[in-house]
Design a protein around this motif. Structure first.
Motif, PDB file in Angstrom:
ATOM      1  N   VAL A   1       0.925  -1.119   0.024  1.00 32.69           N
ATOM      2  CA  VAL A   1      -0.022  -0.026  -0.078  1.00 32.69           C
ATOM      3  C   VAL A   1       0.746   1.160  -0.207  1.00 32.69           C
ATOM      4  O   VAL A   1       1.700   1.448   0.978  1.00 32.69           O
TER       5      VAL A   1
ATOM      6  N   LYS B   1       0.097   4.388  -0.655  1.00 30.17           N
ATOM      7  CA  LYS B   1      -0.864   5.851  -0.408  1.00 30.17           C
ATOM      8  C   LYS B   1      -0.005   6.782   0.231  1.00 30.17           C
ATOM      9  O   LYS B   1      -0.313   8.014   0.081  1.00 30.17           O
ATOM     10  N   TYR B   2       0.932   6.254   1.256  1.00 30.78           N
ATOM     11  CA  TYR B   2       1.421   7.373   2.113  1.00 30.78           C
ATOM     12  C   TYR B   2       2.843   7.717   1.456  1.00 30.78           C
ATOM     13  O   TYR B   2       3.473   8.939   1.795  1.00 30.78           O
TER      14      TYR B   2
ATOM     15  N   ASN C   1      -5.605   4.094  -2.499  1.00 31.65           N
ATOM     16  CA  ASN C   1      -6.916   4.544  -2.089  1.00 31.65           C
ATOM     17  C   ASN C   1      -7.618   5.814  -2.376  1.00 31.65           C
ATOM     18  O   ASN C   1      -8.550   6.061  -2.182  1.00 31.65           O
TER      19      ASN C   1
ATOM     20  N   ILE D   1      -8.058   0.166  -3.196  1.00 30.02           N
ATOM     21  CA  ILE D   1      -8.454  -0.433  -1.999  1.00 30.02           C
ATOM     22  C   ILE D   1      -9.305   0.691  -1.036  1.00 30.02           C
ATOM     23  O   ILE D   1      -9.795   0.279   0.132  1.00 30.02           O
TER      24      ILE D   1
ATOM     25  N   MET E   1     -13.605  -8.704   1.173  1.00 34.58           N
ATOM     26  CA  MET E   1     -12.482  -7.739   1.645  1.00 34.58           C
ATOM     27  C   MET E   1     -13.105  -7.179   2.914  1.00 34.58           C
ATOM     28  O   MET E   1     -14.327  -6.966   2.941  1.00 34.58           O
TER      29      MET E   1
ATOM     30  N   MET F   1     -11.863  -4.682   6.652  1.00 35.78           N
ATOM     31  CA  MET F   1     -11.227  -3.926   7.568  1.00 35.78           C
ATOM     32  C   MET F   1     -11.349  -4.224   8.926  1.00 35.78           C
ATOM     33  O   MET F   1     -12.482  -3.906   9.229  1.00 35.78           O
TER      34      MET F   1
ATOM     35  N   MET G   1      -3.675  -6.045   7.827  1.00 31.18           N
ATOM     36  CA  MET G   1      -2.763  -5.007   7.419  1.00 31.18           C
ATOM     37  C   MET G   1      -1.475  -4.946   8.310  1.00 31.18           C
ATOM     38  O   MET G   1      -1.254  -6.061   8.766  1.00 31.18           O
ATOM     39  N   SER G   2      -0.925  -4.011   8.166  1.00 31.12           N
ATOM     40  CA  SER G   2       0.589  -3.958   9.124  1.00 31.12           C
ATOM     41  C   SER G   2       0.458  -4.642  10.398  1.00 31.12           C
ATOM     42  O   SER G   2       1.337  -5.530  10.901  1.00 31.12           O
TER      43      SER G   2
ATOM     44  N   ARG H   1      -2.926  -6.574   2.932  1.00 29.59           N
ATOM     45  CA  ARG H   1      -2.496  -5.120   2.179  1.00 29.59           C
ATOM     46  C   ARG H   1      -1.623  -4.394   3.400  1.00 29.59           C
ATOM     47  O   ARG H   1      -2.010  -3.956   4.564  1.00 29.59           O
ATOM     48  N   LEU H   2      -0.252  -4.181   2.948  1.00 29.31           N
ATOM     49  CA  LEU H   2       0.700  -3.738   3.979  1.00 29.31           C
ATOM     50  C   LEU H   2       1.276  -2.525   3.400  1.00 29.31           C
ATOM     51  O   LEU H   2       1.864  -2.191   2.398  1.00 29.31           O
ATOM     52  N   GLY H   3       0.847  -1.336   4.140  1.00 34.09           N
ATOM     53  CA  GLY H   3       1.511   0.044   4.134  1.00 34.09           C
ATOM     54  C   GLY H   3       2.721   0.239   5.088  1.00 34.09           C
ATOM     55  O   GLY H   3       3.852  -0.182   4.546  1.00 34.09           O
ATOM     56  N   THR H   4       2.585   0.742   6.183  1.00 35.82           N
ATOM     57  CA  THR H   4       3.369   1.306   7.222  1.00 35.82           C
ATOM     58  C   THR H   4       4.679   0.152   7.362  1.00 35.82           C
ATOM     59  O   THR H   4       5.774   0.509   7.401  1.00 35.82           O
TER      60      THR H   4
HETATM   61  C1  LIG Z   1      -3.979   2.299   4.263  1.00 33.38           C
HETATM   62  C2  LIG Z   1      -4.670   1.095   4.191  1.00 33.38           C
HETATM   63  C3  LIG Z   1      -3.929  -0.464   4.311  1.00 33.38           C
HETATM   64  C4  LIG Z   1      -2.641  -0.148   4.840  1.00 33.38           C
HETATM   65  O1  LIG Z   1      -2.411   0.064   6.366  1.00 33.38           O
HETATM   66  P1  LIG Z   1      -1.123  -0.126   7.292  1.00 33.38           P
HETATM   67  O2  LIG Z   1      -1.733  -0.104   8.419  1.00 33.38           O
HETATM   68  O3  LIG Z   1      -0.293   1.161   7.037  1.00 33.38           O
HETATM   69  O4  LIG Z   1      -0.392  -1.419   6.825  1.00 33.38           O
HETATM   70  C5  LIG Z   1      -4.623  -1.215   4.000  1.00 33.38           C
HETATM   71  N1  LIG Z   1      -5.911  -1.425   3.576  1.00 33.38           N
HETATM   72  C6  LIG Z   1      -6.649  -0.405   3.499  1.00 33.38           C
HETATM   73  C7  LIG Z   1      -8.048  -0.336   3.022  1.00 33.38           C
HETATM   74  C8  LIG Z   1      -6.065   0.968   3.628  1.00 33.38           C
HETATM   75  O5  LIG Z   1      -6.700   2.027   3.433  1.00 33.38           O
END
Ligand SMILES: *Cc1c(COP(=O)(O)O)cnc(C)c1O
Length: 222
Positions: free
Chosen positions: A33, A35-36, A56, A77, A156, A158, A199-200, A215-218
């Motif tokens: 991910v 987005k940041y 996103n 996402i 999916m 969250m 997620m993370s 879905r891995l961001g941070t």
């Molecule tokens: C931002 C986001 C993520 C990633 O989040 P992290 O906690 O940074 O891994 C995953 N899924 C969705 C839908 C998001 O908006």
């Protein structure tokens, strides 16, 4: 931290989670991910060998996709407004946030080939979260049959942001049950084999409960 270093640690954690529950490592796909982060950082992701990218926001995603010359497989996402569909339809390979018939209708109108969609389900019931309620899922899936270009590849969700990731387990477990229910209908437009969850902070738990896309961001690019 370089993406490669983060990735090495995450790969180890995914491997361990798979081993704990007897799953094959290749049954789990990482979505980075981005987005940041900057275009340079997103490019670092691709160079590290992660080819699935999650974004996103429509404008930012299209901009980044162009900056990266359309490389990789792109996952939308976030909440998708119907009026943004025409901007993103040719950029994204997967939409993770199908949550209403009006969006399906718009996707059908703008698509020139089948669209891989995840239905977003609000399992936790938090009012701040998007997604359809679990009780509406089966009727929603059946109604989607009339949109010939919509393909339901999976579900999916969250999970709530919990201090103790273990608290998310029942949410993931319920999404897995729902995925199996849809899959069991054997509808041609809804194979529903995939689970986009984790997620993370909670991907280990999600994998133990059956996630096929995390879905891995941070933790990966942050
Ligand atoms: C931002 C986001 C993520 C990633 O989040 P992290 O906690 O940074 O891994 C995953 N899924 C969705 C839908 C998001 O908006």
């Amino acid at each position: 931290m370089a993406v490669r270093q983060n990735l090495a640690r995450i790969q180890q954690e995914i491997k361990s989670a798979c081993e704990r529950v007897g799953r094959e490592r290749n049954s789990v796909t990482i979505i980075a991910v981005t987005k940041y982060v900057s275009d340079e950082r997103a490019l670092e992701v691709l160079e590290a060998g992660v080819t699935n990218i999650g974004e996103n926001r429509a404008e930012e995603a299209v901009r980044k996709w162009n900056a990266l010359n359309g490389k990789g497989t792109w996952h939308f996402i976030g909440t998708l407004q119907s009026r943004k569909v025409k901007e993103i339809i040719d950029v994204f390979d997967y939409i993770h946030s199908l949550d209403r018939l009006s969006l399906a209708k718009e996707l059908q109108k703008r698509a020139t080939k089948p669209v891989n969609c995840f239905i977003q389900v609000n399992v936790s019931g938090e009012t701040s979260k998007a997604g359809i309620p679990p009780t509406d899922l089966l009727s929603f899936v059946k109604e989607l049959e009339r949109y010939s270009l919509i393909k339901i590849v999976g579900l999916m969700t969250m999970a709530p942001n919990e201090e103790n990731p273990e608290a998310t387990r029942p949410i993931f477990r319920e999404l897995k049950v729902l995925q199996e229910q849809v899959h069991a209908l054997q509808l041609p437009h809804a194979p529903c084999n995939e689970l986009s969850m984790g997620m993370s902070n909670d991907f280990h738990i999600a994998i133990e409960e059956g996630a096929t896309f995390v879905r891995l961001g941070t933790s990966l690019v942050g």
